[in-house]
Design an enzyme around this catalytic site. Structure first.
Site, PDB file in Angstrom:
ATOM      1  N   SER A 268       0.932  -1.087  -0.165  1.00 50.42           N
ATOM      2  CA  SER A 268      -0.138  -0.107   0.078  1.00 50.42           C
ATOM      3  C   SER A 268       0.846   1.254  -0.216  1.00 50.42           C
ATOM      4  CB  SER A 268      -0.843  -0.112   1.142  1.00 50.42           C
ATOM      5  OG  SER A 268      -0.110   0.108   2.441  1.00 50.42           O
ATOM      6  N   LYS A 269       0.338   2.364  -0.265  1.00 53.00           N
ATOM      7  CA  LYS A 269       0.842   3.862  -0.302  1.00 53.00           C
ATOM      8  C   LYS A 269       1.787   3.969   1.308  1.00 53.00           C
ATOM      9  CE  LYS A 269       0.252   8.697  -0.909  1.00 53.00           C
ATOM     10  NZ  LYS A 269       0.776   8.772   0.622  1.00 53.00           N
ATOM     11  N   ARG A 270       0.940   3.385   2.022  1.00 51.37           N
ATOM     12  CA  ARG A 270       1.363   3.655   3.597  1.00 51.37           C
ATOM     13  C   ARG A 270       2.814   2.950   3.734  1.00 51.37           C
ATOM     14  NH1 ARG A 270      -2.976   2.271   7.792  1.00 51.37           N
ATOM     15  NH2 ARG A 270      -4.083   3.814   6.802  1.00 51.37           N
ATOM     16  N   ASP A 273       5.215   5.092   2.225  1.00 46.09           N
ATOM     17  CA  ASP A 273       5.465   6.268   3.065  1.00 46.09           C
ATOM     18  C   ASP A 273       6.469   5.997   4.233  1.00 46.09           C
ATOM     19  OD1 ASP A 273       4.270   7.695   1.412  1.00 46.09           O
ATOM     20  OD2 ASP A 273       2.269   7.589   2.480  1.00 46.09           O
ATOM     21  N   SER A 293       2.142  12.873  -3.670  1.00 42.67           N
ATOM     22  CA  SER A 293       2.834  11.511  -3.546  1.00 42.67           C
ATOM     23  C   SER A 293       3.622  11.256  -4.506  1.00 42.67           C
ATOM     24  CB  SER A 293       1.537  10.527  -3.815  1.00 42.67           C
ATOM     25  OG  SER A 293       0.445  10.471  -3.007  1.00 42.67           O
TER      26      SER A 293
END
Length: 522
Positions: A268-270, A273, A293
């Site tokens: 996921s994007k998380r 990050d 992003s």
């Protein structure tokens, strides 16, 4: 294959394209090109409530950056014009088609009108939960609910004519076994009693994904549906819809998930990050929040590197070869070599691929990319020193510098740390290196090296090596006693490429100036 292969990549324009989507597009593209087929881009925007401005153009730009241009699809995000004979390629522009096909299913008895309100369905769900059950709208309760199967034809018609909201549901069969095939996963058996009666047409006059997807794939003559594992639960319904229409179904292949670097759960994007890597091909600015992003392009990855590492997320050629050009991937690609199990994403491996493609890039092209970074840094240095910057650095000089340092770089933005001393003299000297390199007699040695440098007329790498190494040997001085402080003078630290390459690049006057400065400071 007897048919002309036609595949489609069908994303929803609800935001930036995740690398999982790029991997799906890549496998479709490779399969199409392997079989001299057609790669179609279809924008599935039936859910207008989730539509995000700019997302469609982002998808097109991402595919183009990766070197996967579509053969058919929308030509511009702002126009209805399309390439190919099967358009339009946005589902929102095809919405007049779908009601006809929903009505066909009603007529054939494979679908029915349902008038249950959201509140009524919510009541049934909560009632089932209170009894420890799961509410499923299908054969076991549909005759007890408000739909055209439990109502008379007259009652149904009256409700429709009065403008009462309704949806159209698929009538899933009872007590049947479906035998399905998947190119990657093999034979699949499904008991129809566990399937729910999915909504095919919504009360807002738009089809759901399921109906639009099947109708469009049929009308666009799609021969192979290559999509993510998350669509596997929909396979039974999609097969049944093909049967209900009397159409030949395409072949299906469901790709494995891309897993977190830990191997547990979907990437996921998380995760990006938290661990410091992008999960989108291009940088994306959310039009509502202005949140930015990161993208692989802007982070300094080459498209060839991204394509290469994505290809290995779930696919294996069965050989030791890891570096593949797009043409080589097309030649080697085979859906039967795609794994069933999830593919763990490895951020370090992506950097490894990028490092490889960095070495294959021409120094001249890299110099054009690096020059703005050189200019920016020189401006900062000049500003701090309250003087004007020299931004007239020749791009050919930058290319020569890159040739000396790129072997140690993974990204273009790594170049400055590896090469700043080629563009500006050190203003400080590494403390640990200074203690190691400078002894009581070091200043006297460096003065003699400076005199030697001043008298070298042929200021080339070869001459510098010959004269300075010859002087060290003839005077019986340890090489470290000369080369370490000389490197420190030139670089400010005990790092960098060959000392003689640095001296040649910065020139005689700058070399002498730096030797004088290190003697003065240390």
């Amino acid at each position: 294959m007897t048919k002309n292969v036609r595949v489609r990549f069908a994303p929803s324009p609800t935001g930036p394209l995740h690398i999982g989507g790029v991997r799906t597009a890549l496998f479709n593209y490779l399969f199409a090109k392997k079989h001299n087929g057609t790669f179609v881009l279809r924008i599935e925007d039936t859910d207008q409530t989730r539509y995000v401005e700019g997302a469609e153009q982002y998808i097109i730009d991402a595919l183009n950056w990766c070197g996967m241009p579509f053969d058919e699809g929308p030509t511009e995000a702002t126009h209805s014009t399309s390439t190919g004979n099967y358009g339009p390629y946005r589902q929102s522009e095809r919405k007049t088609l779908y009601k006809k096909y929903a009505d066909m299913l009603i007529t054939s008895g494979n679908a029915y009108y349902a008038f249950d309100t959201a509140d009524e369905l919510d009541f049934h769900r909560k009632d089932h939960e209170a009894k420890g059950k799961t509410f499923i709208y299908n054969w076991h309760n549909r005759l007890k609910l408000k739909n055209s199967l439990s109502l008379s034809a007259e009652e149904t018609q009256a409700k429709i004519e009065s403008g009462e909201d309704y949806v159209i549901r698929f009538k899933s069969p009872q007590d049947e076994t479906l035998y399905l095939k998947d190119i990657i996963r093999g034979d699949i058996k499904i008991d129809t009693n566990i399937l729910d009666d999915k909504v095919l047409f919504k009360s807002d006059g738009m089809p759901t994904y399921h109906l639009a997807n099947i109708v469009d794939d049929h009308l666009m003559e799609i021969t192979h549906v290559i999509r993510g594992e998350e669509w596997l639960p929909s396979l039974a319904l999609h097969y049944q819809l093909y049967q209900a229409f009397g159409w030949e179904a395409p072949e299906f292949a469901h790709l494995p998930l891309i897993l977190k670097p830990t191997g547990k759960g979907k990437l996921s994007k998380r995760d990006g990050d938290k661990m410091g890597f992008p999960v989108f091909p291009l940088e994306w600015t959310d039009p509502k929040t202005n949140e930015v992003s990161r993208g692989y392009k802007e982070d300094g990855y080459f498209p060839e590197a991204m394509v290469n590492f994505l290809a290995f997320l779930g696919w294996n050629p069965g050989t030791e070869q890891e570096i593949f050009s797009m043409d080589q991937l097309i030649e080697a690609f085979d859906l039967k070599k795609v794994n069933k199990s999830g593919a763990r994403f490895d951020p370090d491996k992506t950097k490894w691929f990028n490092h490889h493609y960095m070495q294959e890039q021409s120094d001249a092209i890299l110099a054009e990319q690096f020059k703005p970074i050189v200019d920016e840094n020189l401006n900062v240095i000049a500003s701090e020193a309250e003087q004007s910057a020299n931004n007239d650095i020749d791009v050919q000089y930058i290319a020569l510098v890159i040739g000396l340092i790129k072997e140690r770089a993974t990204f273009v933005h790594d170049f400055w740390d590896l090469s700043h001393f080629f563009f500006t003299a050190p203003t400080a000297y590494d403390e640990k290196a200074s203690k190691k390199a400078f002894k009581d007699d070091t200043a006297d040695i460096l003065k003699k090296v400076k005199d030697l440098v001043l008298h070298i007329d042929d200021f080339t790498v070869t001459a510098l090596q010959k004269d300075i190494k010859g002087w060290i040997t003839s005077n019986d001085i340890g090489f470290g006693k000369v080369m370490m402080p000389l490197r420190l003078a030139l670089v400010g630290a005990l790092q960098g490429p060959d000392v003689f390459d640095i001296m040649f690049m910065i020139g005689k006057n700058e070399t002498v100036k730096r030797i004088d400065n290190v003697i003065k400071v240390l």
